[in-house]
Design a protein around this motif. Structure first.
Motif, PDB file in Angstrom:
ATOM      1  N   ILE A  65     -54.683 -14.116 -51.546  1.00 21.68           N
ATOM      2  CA  ILE A  65     -53.419 -13.759 -52.195  1.00 21.68           C
ATOM      3  C   ILE A  65     -52.361 -14.850 -52.097  1.00 21.68           C
ATOM      4  O   ILE A  65     -52.347 -15.650 -51.166  1.00 21.68           O
ATOM      5  N   TYR A  70     -41.351 -19.759 -42.839  1.00 18.60           N
ATOM      6  CA  TYR A  70     -41.377 -20.671 -43.978  1.00 18.60           C
ATOM      7  C   TYR A  70     -39.983 -21.264 -44.131  1.00 18.60           C
ATOM      8  O   TYR A  70     -38.973 -20.647 -43.751  1.00 18.60           O
ATOM      9  N   TYR A  90     -48.189 -15.428 -37.236  1.00 12.12           N
ATOM     10  CA  TYR A  90     -46.770 -15.070 -37.344  1.00 12.12           C
ATOM     11  C   TYR A  90     -46.642 -13.669 -37.919  1.00 12.12           C
ATOM     12  O   TYR A  90     -47.510 -13.209 -38.660  1.00 12.12           O
ATOM     13  N   ARG A  94     -50.001 -11.835 -38.978  1.00 14.38           N
ATOM     14  CA  ARG A  94     -51.020 -12.484 -39.797  1.00 14.38           C
ATOM     15  C   ARG A  94     -51.634 -13.608 -38.973  1.00 14.38           C
ATOM     16  O   ARG A  94     -50.922 -14.298 -38.247  1.00 14.38           O
ATOM     17  N   HIS A 130     -52.395 -19.433 -41.083  1.00 17.42           N
ATOM     18  CA  HIS A 130     -53.034 -19.749 -42.363  1.00 17.42           C
ATOM     19  C   HIS A 130     -52.271 -20.850 -43.075  1.00 17.42           C
ATOM     20  O   HIS A 130     -51.080 -21.058 -42.829  1.00 17.42           O
ATOM     21  N   HIS A 139     -51.578 -22.059 -47.061  1.00 20.46           N
ATOM     22  CA  HIS A 139     -51.731 -21.655 -48.473  1.00 20.46           C
ATOM     23  C   HIS A 139     -52.017 -22.864 -49.355  1.00 20.46           C
ATOM     24  O   HIS A 139     -51.475 -23.947 -49.112  1.00 20.46           O
TER      25      HIS A 139
HETATM   26  C1  MBD Z   1     -47.137 -14.260 -45.810  1.00 24.27           C
HETATM   27  O1  MBD Z   1     -46.888 -15.452 -45.257  1.00 24.27           O
HETATM   28  C2  MBD Z   1     -48.199 -14.187 -46.609  1.00 24.27           C
HETATM   29  O2  MBD Z   1     -48.917 -15.302 -46.774  1.00 24.27           O
HETATM   30  C3  MBD Z   1     -48.552 -12.991 -47.223  1.00 24.27           C
HETATM   31  C4  MBD Z   1     -49.752 -12.926 -48.080  1.00 24.27           C
HETATM   32  C5  MBD Z   1     -47.782 -11.866 -47.022  1.00 24.27           C
HETATM   33  C6  MBD Z   1     -46.693 -11.944 -46.209  1.00 24.27           C
HETATM   34  C7  MBD Z   1     -46.355 -13.127 -45.603  1.00 24.27           C
END
Ligand code: MBD
Ligand code: FE
Length: 305
Positions: free
Chosen positions: A112, A184, A218, A239, A242, A244
């Motif tokens: 996603i 971010y 995070y 999460r 990761h 992106h």
């Molecule tokens: C995120 O950083 C993210 O990558 C997704 C898919 C949902 C919430 C925060």
């Protein structure tokens, strides 16, 4: 006693002809796809309400939740998307979309987009870093140094079929990830504009290369309605670490995906259900490079348009 005397003793029977009538009233000359999907949506929505015995008060609290998500959303925060994410809906529609469009199982799996993508990240030369203004005064300086990483790989096409993969020159690798504080750049006033974001064009061998950081686990923003719902559902907001990517090349379907660090404790427990086996990567120690303690090689395979 008096309060219960008028209540229906057995399971209530509903007039399901009601749903048939609502569906019959629904069509769309302007939008055939809408006409196609609305009957199913209405059927499932009505069946759901009947199945759980949804009351007016419960429906009203769902309305409040959705309205609260909308009120909280702006350019920097998409709370409605986050609500979908924790329900697995963004991951599900991503999977459905890639199953519909993929021409080969050798394509890199998608994941996603998430709510933190920004257009127009700076176009950087291969071998440069997405980490900007990193000085010892940055609170997470030491962790950024310990987790500095060199990431390289190729963008390949599987368009010719038969399992062949050919390098794609001038493909764009658009990358973004959080700082070691789990934020971010647009969530964090202490980070410079477009920090930890960049776009890289592949060379004649289809290769990209960049410096970034090993990603950290995070929590998704949990100070809003989506976070309240998570807490009510006895769930955590974390999460796994990761990075992106959106990888694009002429004549090919753009790939939106994420890679996940195998060391992460949340690798099997992503609050938004995005992890796929093929997207789990192992960073290895990098010797003799003062700019990176870790290295990763990862190829992206794109399918035809
Ligand atoms: C995120 O950083 C993210 O990558 C997704 C898919 C949902 C919430 C925060
Ligand atoms: Fe993310």
């Amino acid at each position: 006693q008096g309060a219960t005397k008028n209540r229906t003793p057995e399971k209530p029977q509903y007039d399901t002809d009601f749903t048939t009538r609502v569906i019959a009233a629904t069509g769309s000359k302007a939008h055939p796809r809408l006409a196609e999907i609305m009957p199913s949506l209405l059927r499932h929505l009505h069946d759901f309400a009947r199945e759980v015995g949804l009351t007016v008060a419960e429906w009203a609290s769902a309305i409040d939740l959705i309205n609260a998500c909308g009120k909280m959303s702006d350019d920097r925060r998409n709370e409605t998307q986050l609500l979908c994410d924790i329900l697995g809906l963004e991951s599900l529609v991503d999977e459905i979309t890639s199953k519909k469009l993929a021409t080969s199982t050798t394509e890199t799996p998608s994941a996603i987009l998430g709510p933190f993508y920004r257009n127009d990240a700076p176009l950087l030369p291969n071998g440069s870093s997405v980490v900007h203004n990193l000085t010892p005064s940055v609170p997470w300086y030491n962790q950024a140094v310990a987790d500095s990483a060199y990431v390289t790989g190729r963008v390949l096409s599987c368009a010719s079929g038969g399992g062949a993969r050919t390098p794609l020159r001038n493909a764009i690798v658009d990358v973004w990830h959080t700082a070691p504080n789990g934020l971010y750049e647009q969530q964090d006033t202490d980070q410079p504009e477009m920090n930890l974001r960049g776009r890289f064009a592949t060379d004649a061998d289809g290769r990209y290369s960049l410096y970034c950081l090993r990603p950290v686990a995070y929590p998704i923003p949990d100070d809003g309605p989506a976070g309240q719902l998570l807490a009510l559902l006895d769930r955590h907001p974390w999460r796994p670490g990761h990075i992106h990517f959106i990888v694009s090349a002429a004549g090919h379907r753009s790939l939106t995906t994420q890679i996940f660090d195998s060391r992460d404790e949340y690798i099997n427990n992503d609050s938004v259900f995005a992890v796929k086996e093929e997207l789990i990567v192992k960073f290895v120690p990098r010797e003799g490079d003062p700019k990176a303690k870790w290295a990763l090689e990862y190829d992206f395979v794109l399918g035809p348009m």
